[in-house]
Design a protein around this motif. Structure first.
Motif, short mmCIF file in Angstrom:
data_model
loop_
_atom_site.label_atom_id
_atom_site.label_comp_id
_atom_site.label_asym_id
_atom_site.label_seq_id
_atom_site.Cartn_x
_atom_site.Cartn_y
_atom_site.Cartn_z
N LEU A 117 -24.44 -6.50 -29.32
CA LEU A 117 -23.15 -7.03 -28.87
C LEU A 117 -22.16 -7.08 -30.03
CD1 LEU A 117 -24.17 -9.97 -26.48
CD2 LEU A 117 -23.26 -7.73 -25.86
N ALA A 118 -22.64 -7.49 -31.20
CA ALA A 118 -21.75 -7.54 -32.37
C ALA A 118 -21.22 -6.16 -32.72
CB ALA A 118 -22.50 -8.14 -33.55
N ILE A 119 -22.09 -5.15 -32.67
CA ILE A 119 -21.67 -3.78 -32.98
C ILE A 119 -20.69 -3.27 -31.94
CG2 ILE A 119 -22.48 -1.39 -33.10
CD1 ILE A 119 -25.06 -2.46 -34.37
N ASN A 120 -21.03 -3.44 -30.67
CA ASN A 120 -20.19 -2.89 -29.61
C ASN A 120 -18.83 -3.60 -29.53
OD1 ASN A 120 -22.32 -1.21 -29.09
ND2 ASN A 120 -22.99 -2.26 -27.25
N ALA B 290 -7.40 -1.12 -14.70
CA ALA B 290 -8.25 -2.25 -14.36
C ALA B 290 -9.56 -1.78 -13.72
CB ALA B 290 -7.51 -3.20 -13.41
N ILE B 291 -9.46 -0.76 -12.84
CA ILE B 291 -10.65 -0.19 -12.21
C ILE B 291 -11.54 0.46 -13.27
CG2 ILE B 291 -11.50 1.60 -10.64
CD1 ILE B 291 -8.99 1.11 -8.95
N LEU B 292 -10.92 1.22 -14.16
CA LEU B 292 -11.66 1.91 -15.22
C LEU B 292 -12.43 0.92 -16.08
CD1 LEU B 292 -12.24 4.54 -16.81
CD2 LEU B 292 -10.15 4.10 -18.10
N SER B 293 -11.76 -0.14 -16.50
CA SER B 293 -12.41 -1.15 -17.35
C SER B 293 -13.53 -1.88 -16.61
CB SER B 293 -11.35 -2.15 -17.83
OG SER B 293 -11.95 -3.25 -18.48
N SER B 294 -13.24 -2.28 -15.38
CA SER B 294 -14.22 -3.06 -14.61
C SER B 294 -15.44 -2.23 -14.24
CB SER B 294 -13.56 -3.61 -13.34
OG SER B 294 -12.47 -4.44 -13.65
N MET B 295 -15.21 -0.99 -13.79
CA MET B 295 -16.33 -0.15 -13.39
C MET B 295 -17.15 0.30 -14.60
SD MET B 295 -16.62 -0.06 -10.17
CE MET B 295 -17.74 1.33 -9.91
N ALA B 296 -16.50 0.50 -15.76
CA ALA B 296 -17.26 0.83 -16.96
C ALA B 296 -18.24 -0.27 -17.30
CB ALA B 296 -16.31 1.09 -18.12
N GLN B 297 -17.81 -1.51 -17.15
CA GLN B 297 -18.70 -2.63 -17.43
C GLN B 297 -19.79 -2.77 -16.36
OE1 GLN B 297 -16.71 -6.28 -19.24
NE2 GLN B 297 -14.94 -5.28 -18.30
N ASP C 51 -30.27 0.31 -25.79
CA ASP C 51 -30.33 -0.39 -24.51
C ASP C 51 -29.03 -0.15 -23.77
OD1 ASP C 51 -32.90 -1.75 -24.64
OD2 ASP C 51 -32.01 -3.03 -26.20
N LEU C 52 -29.04 -0.40 -22.49
CA LEU C 52 -27.83 -0.24 -21.69
C LEU C 52 -27.47 -1.59 -21.09
CD1 LEU C 52 -26.04 2.23 -21.00
CD2 LEU C 52 -27.16 2.29 -18.78
N ASP C 53 -26.29 -2.08 -21.43
CA ASP C 53 -25.81 -3.30 -20.81
C ASP C 53 -24.29 -3.25 -20.74
OD1 ASP C 53 -24.78 -4.01 -23.29
OD2 ASP C 53 -26.35 -5.47 -23.74
N VAL C 54 -23.68 -4.35 -20.32
CA VAL C 54 -22.24 -4.37 -20.08
C VAL C 54 -21.45 -3.95 -21.31
CG1 VAL C 54 -22.11 -6.84 -20.63
CG2 VAL C 54 -20.34 -5.78 -19.22
N SER C 55 -21.93 -4.28 -22.50
CA SER C 55 -21.19 -3.93 -23.72
C SER C 55 -21.23 -2.44 -24.02
CB SER C 55 -21.74 -4.72 -24.92
OG SER C 55 -23.01 -4.25 -25.31
N SER C 56 -22.19 -1.72 -23.46
CA SER C 56 -22.26 -0.27 -23.65
C SER C 56 -21.04 0.42 -23.04
CB SER C 56 -23.53 0.31 -23.03
OG SER C 56 -24.68 -0.34 -23.52
N GLY C 57 -20.42 -0.23 -22.06
CA GLY C 57 -19.28 0.37 -21.37
C GLY C 57 -18.07 0.55 -22.25
N PHE C 58 -17.99 -0.15 -23.38
CA PHE C 58 -16.86 0.05 -24.28
C PHE C 58 -17.34 0.38 -25.70
CE2 PHE C 58 -17.40 -4.38 -22.93
CZ PHE C 58 -17.85 -5.00 -24.09
N ILE D 243 -33.79 4.80 -22.79
CA ILE D 243 -32.34 4.91 -22.98
C ILE D 243 -32.03 5.45 -24.37
CG2 ILE D 243 -30.17 3.62 -23.01
CD1 ILE D 243 -31.49 3.73 -20.27
N GLY D 244 -31.00 6.31 -24.47
CA GLY D 244 -30.53 6.72 -25.78
C GLY D 244 -30.59 8.21 -26.01
N ILE D 245 -30.67 8.59 -27.30
CA ILE D 245 -30.75 9.97 -27.75
C ILE D 245 -32.05 10.14 -28.54
CG2 ILE D 245 -29.63 11.75 -29.16
CD1 ILE D 245 -27.01 10.34 -28.72
N PRO D 246 -32.78 11.22 -28.31
CA PRO D 246 -34.07 11.38 -29.00
C PRO D 246 -33.98 11.29 -30.52
CG PRO D 246 -33.85 13.01 -27.25
CD PRO D 246 -32.54 12.33 -27.36
N GLN D 247 -32.89 11.75 -31.10
CA GLN D 247 -32.77 11.78 -32.56
C GLN D 247 -32.42 10.43 -33.17
OE1 GLN D 247 -31.19 13.76 -30.45
NE2 GLN D 247 -31.90 15.85 -30.82
#
Length: 377
Positions: free
Chosen positions: A147-150, A271-278, A231-238, A346-350
Motif C-alpha cells: 500500500l505504501a509503494i502503490n 469517475a467510472i475509470l477510477s472506480s472500476m480500476a479499483q 498481490d492484487l488488491d484495490v491499490s493495484s488499480g493505480f 499473480i505477477g511477472i515470472p521475472q
C-alpha cells in the motif's frame, strides 16, 4: 486567473497567474492586450479600484460572476489563496456577503476535483473493508508495504500530471467545447446520447490502448510496473509508472480533442475509470452467480485477476477495465484460468521477490531488459 496590464486591469479565467502587474508596454502584455480587446464582456477595474480591493482584501467580481482574490504569495492575485472564503462561498452556493459572486457553473467547475476525490476515497474505503471481510486470494507480500509503494506512486503521478498537464482531460474537454473541436460538437446530439456515445467510445479506446502496451515491447517496459505487483488488491488499480501515466493522459487528451465530449461526459468517464480500476483489481469474492451475471456486460475482479496471472496467455487476455464487451467481441476474453481463482499466481515470472519491486526499483524498472513483453495476443 490571468491578469492583464494596460490602461485598465482585466481579469479572466485561465490556467495561470501572469504578473506581476506594472510591466506595461512589454511585448508580452501587448499580446495580452490584443487578446483582452477581443473579449468585450469582462469587468474592468482601474488602478484606484484595484488598490482599494487589495487593501480591503475583498474579492473582485466580474460580469461573468467569477472572482479573483488578493494573494500575498504572488504579490497580487492567485486563484484562491483565501481558502476559507472560497470554501464558504461554495457552501453558500456561490454567494459572498449576500451577493452572488460565483455562478452555479463556476461552483460546479471548482468542485469537480472534490467530487472525483470523494468518489475515489469512497470506493477505496469500501474495497478495503470488503477485502478484509471477503478476500478471494491469499496474500504473499506485506499489504502495508505494498500500500505504501502503490500510494507513493499515485502521489508522484498526480503531482506530475497536475504540474505538466494542468487540467488534463477535463481541461481539454472545456477547451474543445469552447472552440467547437471534435465530432460530437459538430453533431449536436442530445446530451444523454452524446454522453453515452462518448463514454462507450473512450471505453473502447482505453481497451485498445491496453492491448497495445502489451504488444509493443517499449510500452511493456513501463506497463510491467503495473503487472509486477505480487498481490492484487484495490491499490493495484493505480500502481503505474509515471511515464505511462503521462503517456496515457496525453493519449486521452488527444481522444477528447478529436471527439469533443462535454465536460460532464469526461467527468463521468473519469469517475467510472477510477472506480472500476479499483473494483476490478480488488481482492474480493463475489457470489459466483453475481460474477457470472455481471460479466455479460462488466469486468469483474475474478475476470481481471486472470489478466494478472504469471501465465503469458492469461496475461494476454481480459484487457477491459469497465465493459467486458470488447474482450468478448474482439477475441481476448478468457473465462477461466488454469488454476482456481484462489491459487492464481499473480505477477511477472521475472519479478518474484518483494525486494525486486521496491518503489525505487519500480521507477527504474523500464531501464532493465528483464521481463520482455509478452507475445501479442
Amino acid at each position: 486567473i490571468e491578469v492583464v496590464s494596460g490602461t485598465s486591469y482585466e481579469a479572466f479565467i485561465g490556467d495561470r497567474v501572469f504578473g506581476p502587474l506594472g510591466m506595461k508596454d512589454s511585448g508580452f502584455f501587448s499580446a495580452m492586450r490584443e487578446r483582452r480587446d477581443r473579449i468585450a464582456s469582462f469587468y474592468r477595474i482601474n488602478d484606484n479600484q484595484l488598490q482599494q480591493f487589495t487593501r480591503r482584501g475583498s474579492p473582485v467580481p466580474t460580469t461573468r460572476a467569477e472572482v479573483i482574490f488578493p494573494s500575498p504569495a504572488f504579490g497580487l492575485f492567485s486563484t484562491a489563496p483565501d481558502l476559507g472564503a472560497l470554501l464558504q462561498m461554495m457552501l453558500d452556493g456561490g454567494t459572498y456577503n449576500g451577493r452572488r459572486i460565483l455562478s452555479r457553473a463556476s461552483v460546479t467547475a471548482m468542485t469537480v476535483d472534490q467530487i472525483r476525490l470523494s468518489i475515489f476515497l469512497g470506493v477505496l474505503g469500501a474495497m478495503l473493508v470488503l477485502e478484509s471481510l471477503i478476500p478471494r486470494h491469499a496474500t504473499v507480500d506485506s499489504k502495508p508495504r505494498r500500500l505504501a509503494i502503490n500510494f507513493s506512486l499515485t502521489g508522484i503521478n498526480v503531482l506530475l500530471v497536475r504540474g505538466l498537464l494542468g487540467g488534463a482531460a477535463v481541461g481539454t474537454a472545456h477547451f474543445a467545447g469552447q472552440h467547437g473541436w471534435g465530432l460530437l460538437n459538430y453533431l449536436q446530439w442530445p446530451a444523454a446520447v452524446e454522453m453515452a456515445a462518448g463514454i462507450i467510445f473512450l471505453d473502447l479506446m482505453i481497451y485498445l490502448q491496453h492491448v497495445v502496451v502489451h504488444m509493443i515491447p517499449f510500452f511493456w517496459r513501463f506497463h510491467r510496473v503495473h503487472h509486477s505487483d505480487l498481490d492484487l488488491d484495490v491499490s493495484s488499480g493505480f500502481r503505474f509508472h509515471p511515464v505511462e501515466i503521462l503517456g496515457s493522459m496525453i493519449y486521452k487528451m488527444g481522444l477528447i480533442a478529436a471527439i469533443g465530449p462535454s465536460v460532464l461526459t469526461v467527468v463521468v468517464f473519469e469517475a467510472i475509470l477510477s472506480s472500476m480500476a479499483q473494483f476490478t483489481h480488488s481482492n474480493i469474492k463475489l457470489p459466483l452467480g453475481l460474477d457470472s451475471t455481471l460479466r455479460w456486460l462488466f469486468v469483474t475482479p475474478d475476470m481481471h485477476r486472470i489478466h494478472h496471472s504469471v501465465e503469458v496467455d492469461e496475461t494476454n487476455s481480459n484487457y477491459g477495465f469497465n465493459l467486458s464487451l470488447w474482450d468478448r467481441f474482439l477475441g481476448t476474453y478468457n473465462a477461466d484460468a488454469r488454476k482456481p481463482q484462489p491459487e492464481i499466481v499473480i505477477g511477472i515470472p521475472q519479478y518474484r521477490a518483494p525486494e525486486q519491486v521496491s518503489l525505487l526499483k519500480l521507477v527504474m524498472m523500464p531501464l532493465h531488459r528483464t521481463g520482455q513483453a509478452p507475445p501479442a495476443p
